[in-house]
Design an enzyme around this catalytic site. Structure first.
Site, mmCIF file in Angstrom:
data_model
loop_
_atom_site.group_PDB
_atom_site.id
_atom_site.type_symbol
_atom_site.label_atom_id
_atom_site.label_comp_id
_atom_site.label_asym_id
_atom_site.label_seq_id
_atom_site.Cartn_x
_atom_site.Cartn_y
_atom_site.Cartn_z
ATOM 1 N N TYR A 1 0.828 -1.211 0.000
ATOM 2 C CA TYR A 1 0.000 0.000 0.000
ATOM 3 C C TYR A 1 0.862 1.261 0.000
ATOM 4 O O TYR A 1 0.360 2.358 -0.255
ATOM 5 C CB TYR A 1 -0.962 0.024 1.202
ATOM 6 N N LYS B 1 3.291 -15.233 2.658
ATOM 7 C CA LYS B 1 3.238 -16.066 1.448
ATOM 8 C C LYS B 1 4.685 -16.378 1.079
ATOM 9 O O LYS B 1 5.164 -16.055 -0.012
ATOM 10 C CB LYS B 1 2.476 -15.303 0.348
ATOM 11 N N ASP C 1 -3.152 -18.091 1.963
ATOM 12 C CA ASP C 1 -4.295 -18.818 1.388
ATOM 13 C C ASP C 1 -4.829 -19.829 2.404
ATOM 14 O O ASP C 1 -6.035 -19.956 2.625
ATOM 15 C CB ASP C 1 -3.931 -19.477 0.044
ATOM 16 N N ASP D 1 -5.601 -6.416 5.693
ATOM 17 C CA ASP D 1 -6.796 -5.740 5.183
ATOM 18 C C ASP D 1 -7.840 -6.786 4.786
ATOM 19 O O ASP D 1 -9.017 -6.708 5.160
ATOM 20 C CB ASP D 1 -6.391 -4.872 3.976
ATOM 21 N N ASP E 1 -11.450 -8.294 7.120
ATOM 22 C CA ASP E 1 -12.844 -8.290 6.644
ATOM 23 C C ASP E 1 -13.443 -9.691 6.771
ATOM 24 O O ASP E 1 -14.594 -9.858 7.173
ATOM 25 C CB ASP E 1 -12.929 -7.849 5.168
#
Ligand code: IPM
Ligand code: MG
Length: 356
Positions: A142, A191, A223, A247, A251
């Site tokens: 970001y 990852k 994942d 992020d 959610d």
């Protein structure tokens, strides 16, 4: 005591929900003998409309000079035509970076009173759920290099995921400190089977872990983590991860708890200063309709009292008032699929304040 709080109400339902958090704090002030001075400042779409800029210097200065910041939400389709560097979301990123708030704490909890609001079966969530997501907030993709170019295949675009050891160390420390006060487990999410930045992440987190022998550390690929959150959410105590993975996973975790309208967050740096905001967005379609759930923002105010001001009893008083509201069967529209008996944003705020 006297506390100065900058309020960035923002866009959409932002002003609806921050008003109710202010109401709760004022009640705390009355009851416990504190004075909270609120200074409203502009950021996001509201700032673009008023000044042309998504994050006016004055806003950042006022926030810096305050003891803490309360934020509603920013953004909405109205400002989609803005150039990338002046989108409302940029104001949020600019505040986080400008205020040095690299640690984002997002507790995902299921209130006992709302156990059946979770979309997961009761044998999976059991008697409750309590995960603390610890998201790195001022680094990674970001904030990395970005750009566009022309290639023989047409236009190209890129965003770079970059982390330094320093950035990883300091957020990992926050996660381990949190775990020490909780169930002493950190699950770090990366990852590293693909990304170089994740390999540095995993190695650095392991080094920090050496200073916390009592804490169990495990590492999940992102994942797999997203699957385990649904399959076995009770596995998680503190979930430590990067800006982008945090992020996304926050959610997901919020939905497991029943409604994103319930989840608060704290963004912290090195000192006691912090910015407190609901995890949800600006929901412009329901702004001003009374359908917004103010609880995430009210609970964010409780986090402010706890983390920035060290007012534990006062923070407990807000959290207990929210529990009382739920226990007495009151529900905002999001918690009862908009049934006619839903209480409005203001009614919810008034009721919660009355239970303080
Ligand atoms: C969040 C939001 C923001 C983020 C957006 C609005 C920039 O999704 O706080 O989770 O990506 O951090
Ligand atoms: Mg988000």
């Amino acid at each position: 005591m006297n506390y100065n709080i900058a309020v960035v109400a923002g866009d959409g339902i932002g002003p609806d929900v921050t008003d109710e958090a202010i109401r709760a704090m004022n009640k705390i002030g009355e009851k416990f003998g504190h004075t909270f001075n609120f200074t409203h400042v502009l950021a996001g779409g509201a700032a673009i409309d008023a000044t042309g800029e998504c994050l006016p210097d004055e806003t950042l200065e006022t926030c810096k000079a305050s003891d803490a910041v309360l934020l509603g939400a920013v953004g909405g389709p109205k400002w989609d035509p803005q150039p990338a560097e002046n989108r409302p979301e940029r104001a949020l990123l600019g505040l986080r970076k400008g205020l040095g708030l690299y640690a984002n704490l997002r507790p995902a909890m299921i209130f006992e009173e709302l156990a059946d609001a979770s979309p997961l079966k009761s044998e999976i969530v059991g008697s409750g759920l309590d995960i603390m997501i610890c998201r790195e907030l001022t680094g990674g993709i970001y904030f990395g290099k970005r750009g566009t170019d022309e290639t023989e295949n047409g236009k190209g675009a890129y965003d770079v995921e970059y982390y330094s050891e320093m950035e990883i160390k300091r957020i990992a420390k926050v996660a381990f400190e949190l775990a020490m006060k909780r169930n002493k487990r950190v699950t770090s999410v990366d990852k590293s089977n693909v990304l170089e930045s994740s390999r540095l992440w995993r190695k650095t987190v392991a080094e920090v872990a050496e200073d916390y022998p009592e804490v169990d550390l495990d590492n999940f690929y992102v994942d797999n983590a997203s699957m385990q959150l649904i399959r076995d959410p009770k596995h998680f105590d503190v979930l430590l991860t990067t800006n982008m993975f945090g992020d996304i996973l926050s959610d997901e975790a919020s939905q497991i708890t029943g409604s994103i309208g319930m989840l608060p967050s704290a963004s912290l740096g090195d000192g006691s200063f912090g910015m407190y905001e609901p995890v949800h967005g600006s929901a412009p379609d329901i702004a001003g309709t009374g359908k917004a759930n103010p609880i995430a923002t009210i609970l964010s105010a409780a986090m402010m009292l706890r983390y920035s001001f060290g007012l534990k009893e006062e923070a407990d008083a807000i959290e207990n008032a929210v529990k009382e509201f739920l226990k007495q069967g009151y529900r905002t529209a999001d918690l009862c699929h908009g049934a006619p008996e839903a209480v409005s944003t203001t009614e919810a705020g008034e009721l919660i304040a009355s239970f303080i």
